[in-house]
Design an enzyme around this catalytic site. Structure first.
Site, PDB file in Angstrom:
ATOM      1  CE  LYS A  21       0.358   3.742 -30.280  1.00 34.25           C
ATOM      2  NZ  LYS A  21       1.755   4.021 -30.620  1.00 34.25           N
ATOM      3  CG  ASN A  22       2.804   2.019 -27.532  1.00 30.09           C
ATOM      4  OD1 ASN A  22       2.698   2.177 -28.754  1.00 30.09           O
ATOM      5  ND2 ASN A  22       2.742   3.032 -26.679  1.00 30.09           N
TER       6      ASN A  22
ATOM      7  CB  CYS B 136       3.551  11.228 -32.060  1.00 31.22           C
ATOM      8  SG  CYS B 136       2.065  10.246 -32.286  1.00 31.22           S
TER       9      CYS B 136
ATOM     10  NE  ARG C 286       9.238   9.786 -30.244  1.00 30.92           N
ATOM     11  CZ  ARG C 286       8.104   9.097 -30.433  1.00 30.92           C
ATOM     12  NH1 ARG C 286       7.193   9.545 -31.260  1.00 30.92           N
ATOM     13  NH2 ARG C 286       7.901   7.967 -29.785  1.00 30.92           N
TER      14      ARG C 286
ATOM     15  CG  ASP D 284       1.931   7.206 -24.443  1.00 32.33           C
ATOM     16  OD1 ASP D 284       2.628   8.198 -24.710  1.00 32.33           O
ATOM     17  OD2 ASP D 284       2.294   6.032 -24.674  1.00 32.33           O
TER      18      ASP D 284
ATOM     19  NE  ARG E 114       0.999   6.531 -36.301  1.00 36.51           N
ATOM     20  CZ  ARG E 114       1.745   7.153 -35.386  1.00 36.51           C
ATOM     21  NH1 ARG E 114       1.782   8.455 -35.331  1.00 36.51           N
ATOM     22  NH2 ARG E 114       2.471   6.470 -34.531  1.00 36.51           N
TER      23      ARG E 114
HETATM   24  C1  EPZ Z   1       7.359   4.728 -26.438  1.00 31.32           C
HETATM   25  O1  EPZ Z   1       8.109   5.615 -27.237  1.00 31.32           O
HETATM   26  C2  EPZ Z   1       5.943   4.782 -26.952  1.00 31.32           C
HETATM   27  N1  EPZ Z   1       5.946   4.375 -28.343  1.00 31.32           N
HETATM   28  C3  EPZ Z   1       5.376   6.186 -26.798  1.00 31.32           C
HETATM   29  O2  EPZ Z   1       4.009   6.094 -27.146  1.00 31.32           O
HETATM   30  C4  EPZ Z   1       5.473   6.615 -25.332  1.00 31.32           C
HETATM   31  O3  EPZ Z   1       5.113   7.978 -25.216  1.00 31.32           O
HETATM   32  C5  EPZ Z   1       6.905   6.442 -24.820  1.00 31.32           C
HETATM   33  O4  EPZ Z   1       7.379   5.102 -25.065  1.00 31.32           O
HETATM   34  C6  EPZ Z   1       7.043   6.712 -23.322  1.00 31.32           C
HETATM   35  O5  EPZ Z   1       6.194   5.850 -22.607  1.00 31.32           O
HETATM   36  C7  EPZ Z   1       5.935   3.082 -28.642  1.00 31.32           C
HETATM   37  O6  EPZ Z   1       5.929   2.218 -27.784  1.00 31.32           O
HETATM   38  C8  EPZ Z   1       5.917   2.726 -30.088  1.00 31.32           C
HETATM   39  P1  EPZ Z   1      11.190   6.267 -24.905  1.00 31.32           P
HETATM   40  P2  EPZ Z   1       9.701   5.558 -27.211  1.00 31.32           P
HETATM   41  O7  EPZ Z   1      12.361   5.697 -25.590  1.00 31.32           O
HETATM   42  O8  EPZ Z   1      10.117   4.163 -26.964  1.00 31.32           O
HETATM   43  C9  EPZ Z   1      14.547   9.656 -24.419  1.00 31.32           C
HETATM   44  C10 EPZ Z   1       1.942   6.890 -27.943  1.00 31.32           C
HETATM   45  O9  EPZ Z   1       1.216   7.911 -27.879  1.00 31.32           O
HETATM   46  N2  EPZ Z   1      15.406   8.800 -25.248  1.00 31.32           N
HETATM   47  O10 EPZ Z   1      10.678   5.616 -23.675  1.00 31.32           O
HETATM   48  O11 EPZ Z   1      10.185   6.220 -28.440  1.00 31.32           O
HETATM   49  C11 EPZ Z   1      13.408  10.286 -25.225  1.00 31.32           C
HETATM   50  O12 EPZ Z   1      13.822  11.430 -25.914  1.00 31.32           O
HETATM   51  C12 EPZ Z   1       3.414   7.041 -27.984  1.00 31.32           C
HETATM   52  O13 EPZ Z   1       1.496   5.738 -28.014  1.00 31.32           O
HETATM   53  C13 EPZ Z   1      16.720   9.139 -25.422  1.00 31.32           C
HETATM   54  O14 EPZ Z   1      17.202  10.151 -24.906  1.00 31.32           O
HETATM   55  O15 EPZ Z   1       9.983   6.447 -25.933  1.00 31.32           O
HETATM   56  C14 EPZ Z   1      12.361  10.523 -24.169  1.00 31.32           C
HETATM   57  O16 EPZ Z   1      12.609  11.748 -23.540  1.00 31.32           O
HETATM   58  C15 EPZ Z   1       3.993   8.278 -28.404  1.00 31.32           C
HETATM   59  N3  EPZ Z   1      17.508   8.317 -26.197  1.00 31.32           N
HETATM   60  C16 EPZ Z   1      12.601   9.405 -23.163  1.00 31.32           C
HETATM   61  O17 EPZ Z   1      13.891   8.861 -23.457  1.00 31.32           O
HETATM   62  C17 EPZ Z   1      17.034   7.181 -26.754  1.00 31.32           C
HETATM   63  O18 EPZ Z   1      17.803   6.481 -27.434  1.00 31.32           O
HETATM   64  C18 EPZ Z   1      11.597   8.261 -23.238  1.00 31.32           C
HETATM   65  O19 EPZ Z   1      11.499   7.794 -24.586  1.00 31.32           O
HETATM   66  C19 EPZ Z   1      15.682   6.848 -26.569  1.00 31.32           C
HETATM   67  C20 EPZ Z   1      14.886   7.676 -25.796  1.00 31.32           C
END
Ligand code: EPZ
Length: 453
Positions: free
Chosen positions: A45-46, A140, A145, A331, A423
């Protein structure tokens, strides 16, 4: 709204009603059957959600294969069509995407709000048009986020950003170019790393991302972009270098298998005392999941592109800390928590990526689980026989955890809000049924909405 997944499509069309009651669907699981047999894992998916959106950047058509049949993929394809691309179905898992008529850089709110991954339209449209208008994404509910790191990276490529009425507007008036020696992320972010890659492949000069995410889907996106003629180097390490190119040609690309879907089936097999072979996987992507399952007492035999998973003794509790790749994936945290309810002893689960990823625990408690939560730590008092109960999936992986608990529980569990599960999981009930699970999809009237109205 969702149009590929036949199950989801039926549901959206079914805003038809009986006596003004909207009809929803739920899973009915009669637990206790050990899973046995073989299950084929779908595309990741991702990776798929980013790669489908990245296809809009090409100057020629692209063929994408091993695409999972899930709600988020349908939304991505709808986004491409809304921007003017043409999408043709080749077969159940392959699409032909022709972006040559793409004219718009504004993503409609109705799609952006449905999933997190709509934010990849920011990087892709910026790369293509040096402009993008994309409503803030949905996804989610895992706590706050933010997208500050994405915007910081776009600024380092010459794009000004503003957010007005919930829409992110990007504009690189003088074209995209690498303005900084390197872009350093103080938090490892999958989304920010991938979005920066998307924009940077078309930016003049060399862009360096430091403290980049290293997930398999980051590497897959880089491989896809390189197959179109981009020059992305170092994906899979914490430093990625991208030399901008002016043109991206068409490609025929196969997406990697979904490591989290694989891990979910592995946990389900262990929870039910089953014996399954999970095929179409990359064992290397699953290392931290297999290591943890072995520690719990699950037997795992790795082959080139499959793993056999079985149990022949009691499961033992263990501690789990989530971390960015190559750490234990957040995840998989809810699914491993469901499994640990059946493992003897106390397990401590620490969530280090998301602020709020324990929302499912109340639902597991309804089924007899003994789990307490303090901030980012959940303590599981394992060895419990769970009992079937009515529960609600609050997000995608929470829903997967409830399915695992339900398969292992005594009696019948009814899981509502299954749209979250659909989803991100490709035909989960059918795959489970083929492994011997007793799981049905059932319609029911939305009485809650009726009483609010
Ligand atoms: C991706 O989300 C995945 N989603 C999520 O998958 C997954 O949990 C996550 O990566 C971590 O592996 C998709 O790929 C579509 P991040 P993403 O940016 O990219 C902080 C699932 O179940 N952060 O790596 O949104 C954030 O708050 C899902 O498939 C900032 O502070 O996650 C978090 O604490 C849900 N500022 C950390 O970084 C930013 O601008 C990691 O988030 C961006 C993120």
């Amino acid at each position: 709204m969702y149009r590929n997944c036949p199950h989801i499509q039926r549901k959206c069309e079914q805003v038809t009603v009986t006596r003004n009651l909207k009809i929803l669907e739920k899973y009915i699981v009669n637990g206790g059957n050990p899973l046995k047999g073989e299950v084929r894992i779908s595309g990741a998916k991702n990776a798929a959600v980013a790669i489908i959106i990245a296809a809009l950047m090409a100057d020629e058509p692209c063929t994408l294969r091993n695409i999972p049949n899930i709600g988020d993929v349908s939304v991505c394809l709808n986004i491409l069509e809304s921007l003017g691309a043409s999408v043709k179905v080749i077969d159940k898992t392959a699409y032909y995407i022709d972006p040559r008529q793409l004219r718009s850089y504004s993503v409609p709110y109705e799609y952006a709000r449905l999933m997190r991954a709509s934010y990849y339209s920011l990087g892709a449209l910026l790369g293509k048009f040096s402009k993008a208008c994309v409503p803030l994404p949905g996804g989610c509910p895992l706590g706050s986020r933010p997208i500050d790191l994405h915007l910081k990276a776009f600024a380092a490529l010459g794009a000004e950003s503003k957010i007005e009425k919930g829409v992110v507007m990007l504009d690189a008036k003088d074209g995209l170019r690498s303005l900084q020696k390197k872009i350093y992320f103080d938090t490892v972010s999958v989304g920010a790393t991938m979005n920066t890659m998307l924009a940077a492949v078309k930016a003049q000069g060399v862009t360096t991302i430091d403290n980049a995410a290293r997930e398999p889907h980051v590497v897959d996106l880089a491989n896809f972009l390189n197959s179109m003629g981009a020059q992305v180097m170092g994906a899979g390490t914490s430093v990625i270098r991208i030399r901008g190119v002016s043109r991206l040609h068409g490609t025929d690309y196969t997406i990697i298998p979904d490591q989290i879907e694989a891990g979910t089936f592995m946990a389900a097999a262990a929870a039910t005392g089953g014996d399954i072979t999970v095929t179409n996987i990359v064992p290397r992507h699953l290392e931290y999941i297999t290591a943890k399952l072995s520690k719990i007492g699950v037997n795992i035999e790795e082959n080139d592109d499959s793993v056999r998973v079985w149990t022949d003794g009691p499961l033992m509790g263990t501690d789990v800390k989530t971390n960015p790749h190559p750490g234990f994936p957040t995840d998989m945290q809810p699914q491993i928590a469901a499994l640990l309810c059946m493992a003897y002893g106390t397990s401590v689960i620490t969530e280090r990526v998301w602020e709020q990823r324990f929302n499912y625990i109340g639902e597991l408690t309804r089924m007899g689980a003994s789990i307490s939560v303090e901030g980012k730590v959940a303590i599981v008092d394992g060895g419990q026989q769970l009992k079937g109960a009515p529960v609600q999936a609050c997000d995608l992986r929470a829903g997967a955890a409830l399915i695992i608990a339900a398969l292992a529980a005594d009696g019948i569990t009814e899981i509502e809000n299954i749209e979250h599960i659909e989803r991100g999981y490709d035909n989960m009930p059918e795959k489970l049924r083929l492994l011997g699970a007793n799981i049905k999809v059932k319609d029911f009237p939305d009485l809650a909405a009726a009483s609010i109205a």
